[in-house]
Design an enzyme around this catalytic site. Structure first.
Site, PDB file in Angstrom:
ATOM      1  N   LYS A  70     -32.074 -35.660 -13.906  1.00 45.99           N
ATOM      2  CA  LYS A  70     -32.545 -35.476 -12.521  1.00 45.99           C
ATOM      3  C   LYS A  70     -33.271 -34.143 -12.357  1.00 45.99           C
ATOM      4  CE  LYS A  70     -29.500 -34.921  -9.109  1.00 45.99           C
ATOM      5  NZ  LYS A  70     -28.478 -34.952 -10.140  1.00 45.99           N
ATOM      6  N   THR A 124     -34.560 -32.310 -14.761  1.00 42.79           N
ATOM      7  CA  THR A 124     -35.757 -32.373 -15.598  1.00 42.79           C
ATOM      8  C   THR A 124     -36.885 -33.095 -14.864  1.00 42.79           C
ATOM      9  OG1 THR A 124     -34.335 -32.436 -17.545  1.00 42.79           O
ATOM     10  CG2 THR A 124     -36.623 -33.104 -17.856  1.00 42.79           C
ATOM     11  N   ARG A 133     -30.745 -26.012  -6.922  1.00 42.05           N
ATOM     12  CA  ARG A 133     -29.514 -25.232  -6.794  1.00 42.05           C
ATOM     13  C   ARG A 133     -29.349 -24.313  -8.003  1.00 42.05           C
ATOM     14  NH1 ARG A 133     -25.027 -29.518  -6.667  1.00 42.05           N
ATOM     15  NH2 ARG A 133     -26.476 -30.481  -8.105  1.00 42.05           N
ATOM     16  N   LYS A 153     -20.891 -29.899 -18.860  1.00 38.51           N
ATOM     17  CA  LYS A 153     -22.307 -30.165 -18.629  1.00 38.51           C
ATOM     18  C   LYS A 153     -23.236 -29.283 -19.458  1.00 38.51           C
ATOM     19  CE  LYS A 153     -25.702 -30.585 -14.885  1.00 38.51           C
ATOM     20  NZ  LYS A 153     -25.921 -30.508 -13.429  1.00 38.51           N
ATOM     21  N   ALA A 168     -21.777 -31.638  -5.289  1.00 37.11           N
ATOM     22  CA  ALA A 168     -21.945 -32.821  -4.444  1.00 37.11           C
ATOM     23  C   ALA A 168     -20.719 -33.729  -4.462  1.00 37.11           C
ATOM     24  CB  ALA A 168     -23.168 -33.619  -4.879  1.00 37.11           C
ATOM     25  N   PHE A 191     -25.602 -34.951  -8.293  1.00 39.44           N
ATOM     26  CA  PHE A 191     -25.028 -36.201  -8.788  1.00 39.44           C
ATOM     27  C   PHE A 191     -25.880 -37.403  -8.364  1.00 39.44           C
ATOM     28  CE2 PHE A 191     -21.038 -33.574  -8.970  1.00 39.44           C
ATOM     29  CZ  PHE A 191     -20.968 -33.549 -10.346  1.00 39.44           C
ATOM     30  N   PHE A 233     -36.569 -41.770 -23.106  1.00 36.21           N
ATOM     31  CA  PHE A 233     -35.953 -41.185 -24.293  1.00 36.21           C
ATOM     32  C   PHE A 233     -36.678 -41.725 -25.516  1.00 36.21           C
ATOM     33  CE2 PHE A 233     -32.868 -39.591 -21.534  1.00 36.21           C
ATOM     34  CZ  PHE A 233     -31.850 -38.913 -22.202  1.00 36.21           C
ATOM     35  N   TRP A 266     -40.201 -34.762 -20.259  1.00 29.51           N
ATOM     36  CA  TRP A 266     -39.382 -33.979 -21.193  1.00 29.51           C
ATOM     37  C   TRP A 266     -40.221 -33.603 -22.412  1.00 29.51           C
ATOM     38  CZ3 TRP A 266     -37.679 -33.625 -26.142  1.00 29.51           C
ATOM     39  CH2 TRP A 266     -36.549 -32.830 -26.389  1.00 29.51           C
TER      40      TRP A 266
END
Length: 565
Positions: free
Chosen positions: A71, A73, A94, A105, A280, A308, A388, A416
Site C-alpha cells: 500500500k 509502495t 504516517r 513488519k 488503524a 491496514f 510481483f 516497485w
C-alpha cells in the site's frame, strides 16, 4: 566511505530546499532537520489556510497478509507517476512506529523504486515526533500519580479516586510484558510510592495524544483536545479530565514542534509529507489533518493512505478523519497483489508461487467486498494490482478480467521495479476521475452523528464487516449509555479489531458473512473525539513475534544501518 546521500538503487537525494521549491515554498518556510528533512513553520501553515485546496486521493488495500500488498509502495509510486504526467502531486504518509519496525513488519517507507527517503532516519526516530508524543502522554500519567500522592484537589474540588484512573502509560515499542503492571509499590525503605494500583502500558501509536494531534486543526485546537482527555473520576464520582489537573498546557508545550508536519522526498523526487502515526487496528490510522491540509494547499493532488485494509483504515478515514476535518476523497485506490488474493482464497503461504485459479477466484471476492464498501461512501474506486516478479501473466489477467466484470477500472502496476513510470496508467485514470467531479458532492458518511453509539458500531459491523450484528458485553453496553448521558453520543466510533480478517478472529480468511462481532469493552477518547470499541481479543500493546525484525538489523563497517527494509 559512501556518503549519506548515496542511497538505494543509485538515487541521490536532493537538498530539501529544492523539494520545497517544487511546492512554491522558500527557505524561510522551513525548519531544516538536516539536509533532507524539514518541518514547515507555524507561520507558513497559517498562511496556507486561505489557499484553495487540490484533490485528495486515498490509497487503501485488501486486508493485509504475510504475502504483502504494497500500500505504501503504491502510494509513493502513484505520487511519482502523477508528477511524471505533469500533475503537481504530494505524497502524505504516517510516520513508522518503532514497534512494527523492530517487530513483524520492518520498515514502512515503501519499497523498490517507490520509496520515501532518507529511509533509515524516517524509520528510526525521524524528527522525534513520537518521542514528544510519548513524553506528553507520560507527563499526564506522572501528574496523575503526583495528584494521587499528595491528594491534591482537582478543578472539581475533590481529589482523584485512585480506583478510577483509566490513563495508562505508553512506549513506542512492542512489549507484551508491560500490558499489566503494578504502581506505587513500597521502596526498599518501606515507604510507599503512592497508592498501589494496577495499570499497564499501551504502544504510543494507540495513545489518545497521538490521535488528538493527528485530528487537531492547529496548536490551540490541540491544547483544547488535550484538556478534554478523560483520566478518571474524583472521590465524588465526577469525571475528571487532563485540564482539571492542570496538565494540558505543559503537554501542549511538549508538542509544539511535533505538531509541525515533516517534509521529505521520494526516490522519484516527489515532495512527501510524513506526520503522525496512529494505528488503524487500535486507533483511526491516518496521518495528521495538518499535514493533509498543507499538501492539499500546495498541490493539485495529495495522495494519502489509510492504515491496514479498507475495512479498518478507509472506514475510519471517512467516518472519523473526514467527518472531523471536512475532507472528501476524490478517488479511492484499492491495492491488491495476486499473492495476497490467493492467500485470502485459502492458499498456504509457502504455496503462493504456484498457480491456483480457484484460490485466486475466492480471493477476488475479498477485493470485490472492499470495492463495494468504498462505494457506500460515494467514492469512485480504482484497483491497483501491485505486480510481483513471481506472478503468472494468466493470474494477473484473471484479476483484470474480474475487475472489468465488476465495472472497476484496474491497472497492473510495476512501480516497485520501475518507479513512477510503472504507475503512469494508474495516474492517468486517477487524475481523469478526480478532475471530473467535485468530491464533496458525492461523498457521504456511513452514519449520522445523531445515531446512538451502539447502532453506529452495529452499522459498521453490518455494512463493512458484513456481520450479522454485534454482541455487546454488559459492561460495554453500560459504558455506552453512560457516555451518551454525559453528552458524547454524537461522537463517531473507532472499532479496534484484528486487521487480518473481516471478523474479530485473525485466522478467518475470505469474504465471510453472517458472523457476530463481539465488543468486549469501550473507551471514551473525548480529546481525540471518538469512542473506541474493542472487538475480540485485540491488544493495545502488541507483542514481538518469535523471530522479530530486530534480529536482522545492525551496522556495517562504515556504521551504516543494515537489515532495515
Amino acid at each position: 566511505m559512501p556518503t549519506d546521500i548515496e542511497i538505494a538503487h543509485g538515487y541521490t537525494l536532493r537538498p530539501i530546499e529544492a523539494i520545497a521549491a517544487l511546492l512554491g515554498l522558500e527557505a524561510n518556510d522551513l525548519e531544516p532537520q538536516g539536509r533532507h528533512i524539514a518541518k514547515l513553520t507555524a507561520e507558513t501553515l497559517r498562511g496556507l489556510r486561505s489557499r484553495p485546496h487540490g484533490k485528495l486521493i486515498l490509497v487503501t488495500a485488501v486486508n493485509p497478509t504475510p504475502a504483502g500488498e504494497g500500500k505504501t509502495t503504491t502510494t509513493v509510486g502513484l505520487g511519482d507517476a502523477l508528477n511524471r504526467i505533469g500533475r503537481r502531486a504530494s505524497i502524505v504518509l504516517r510516520e513508522p512506529s518503532l514497534g512494527p519496525v523492530f517487530g513483524r513488519k520492518g520498515g514502512a517507507t515503501g519499497g523498490g523504486h517507490a520509496q520515501v527517503a532518507p529511509m533509515e532516519r524516517i524509520n528510526l526516530h525521524f524528527t522525534g515526533d513520537f518521542h514528544a508524543i510519548t513524553s506528553a502522554h507520560n507527563l499526564l500519567a506522572a501528574l496523575i500519580d503526583n495528584a494521587l500522592h499528595y491528594r491534591l484537589p482537582t478543578a472539581t474540588g475533590e481529589a482523584l479516586d485512585a480506583r478510577s484512573i483509566s490513563w495508562r502509560r505508553v512506549l513506542d515499542m512492542n512489549d507484551r510484558a508491560l500490558r499489566q503492571v503494578a504502581l506505587g509499590l513500597s521502596g526498599s525503605g518501606g515507604a510507599g510510592n503512592g497508592p498501589v494500583r494496577e495499570t499497564g502500558f499501551d504502544i504510543t501509536v494507540a495513545s489518545e495524544v497521538m490521535a488528538a494531534l493527528c485530528l487537531a486543526n492547529d496548536l490551540p485546537d490541540l491544547q483544547s483536545r488535550l484538556a478534554r482527555i478523560r483520566i478518571g473520576k474524583d472521590l465524588a464520582g465526577t469525571p475528571v479530565c487532563a485540564g482539571d489537573i492542570g496538565a494540558a498546557g505543559a503537554m501542549a508545550a511538549l508538542l509544539t514542534e511535533a505538531a509541525l508536519p515533516n517534509l521529505v522526498q521520494s526516490l522519484g523526487g516527489s515532495p512527501a509529507f510524513i506526520h503522525g502515526g496512529p494505528f488503524a487496528n487500535i486507533a483511526h490510522g491516518c496521518n495528521s489533518v495538518i499535514a493533509t491540509r498543507a499538501a492539499l494547499a500546495l498541490s493539485e493532488f495529495a495522495v494519502t493512505e489509510a492504515g491496514f485494509g479498507a475495512d479498518l483504515g478507509a472506514e475510519k478515514f471517512a467516518n472519523i478523519k473526514c467527518r472531523s476535518a471536512g475532507l472528501a476523497p476524490a478517488v479511492a485506490v484499492v491495492v491488491a497483489t495476486v499473492r495476497a488474493l490467493k492467500y485470502h482464497g485459502g492458499m498456504a503461504l509457502a504455496d503462493l508461487g504456484k498457480p491456483d485459479p480457484a484460490a485466486l477466484a475466492r480471493g477476488l471476492e475479498v477485493l470485490a467486498r472492499h470495492a463495494e464498501n468504498l462505494a457506500k461512501f460515494g467514492v469512485p474506486v480504482v484497483v491497483a494490482i501491485n505486480a510481483f516478479a513471481t506472478d503468472a501473466a494468466a493470474e494477473q489477467q484473471q484479476v483484470l478480467d474480474h475487475c472489468a466484470k465488476l465495472g472497476l477500472p484496474a491497472h497492473l502496476c510495476t512501480h516497485w521495479a520501475d518507479g513512477g513510470a510503472g504507475a503512469e496508467a494508474l495516474a492517468h485514470t486517477v487524475a481523469a476521475i478526480a478532475d471530473a467531479a467535485d468530491p464533496h458532492a458525492g461523498f457521504r458518511l456511513l452514519y449520522p452523528d445523531a445515531m446512538p453509539l451502539a447502532d453506529k458500531i452495529g452499522t459498521v459491523a453490518r455494512e463493512i464487516y458484513r456481520a450479522e450484528g454485534i454482541s455487546l458485553a454488559p459492561a460495554a453496553a453500560r459504558d455506552l449509555a453512560r457516555f451518551t448521558e454525559q453528552g458524547f453520543g454524537h461522537l463517531p466510533v473507532c472499532i479496534a479489531k484484528t486487521p487480518y480478517s473481516f471478523t474479530a478472529d485473525e485466522h478467518v480468511r475470505g469474504a465471510v458473512t453472517g458472523h457476530m462481532l463481539p465488543i468486549t469493552s469501550v473507551r471514551l477518547a473525548a480529546g481525540a473525539g471518538f469512542v473506541v470499541a474493542l472487538a475480540g481479543s485485540i491488544n493495545t500493546m502488541p507483542g514481538l513475534p518469535r523471530s522479530p525484525a530486530a534480529h536482522h538489523i545492525g551496522l556495517d563497517e562504515y556504521g551504516r544501518i543494515t537489515g532495515l527494509s
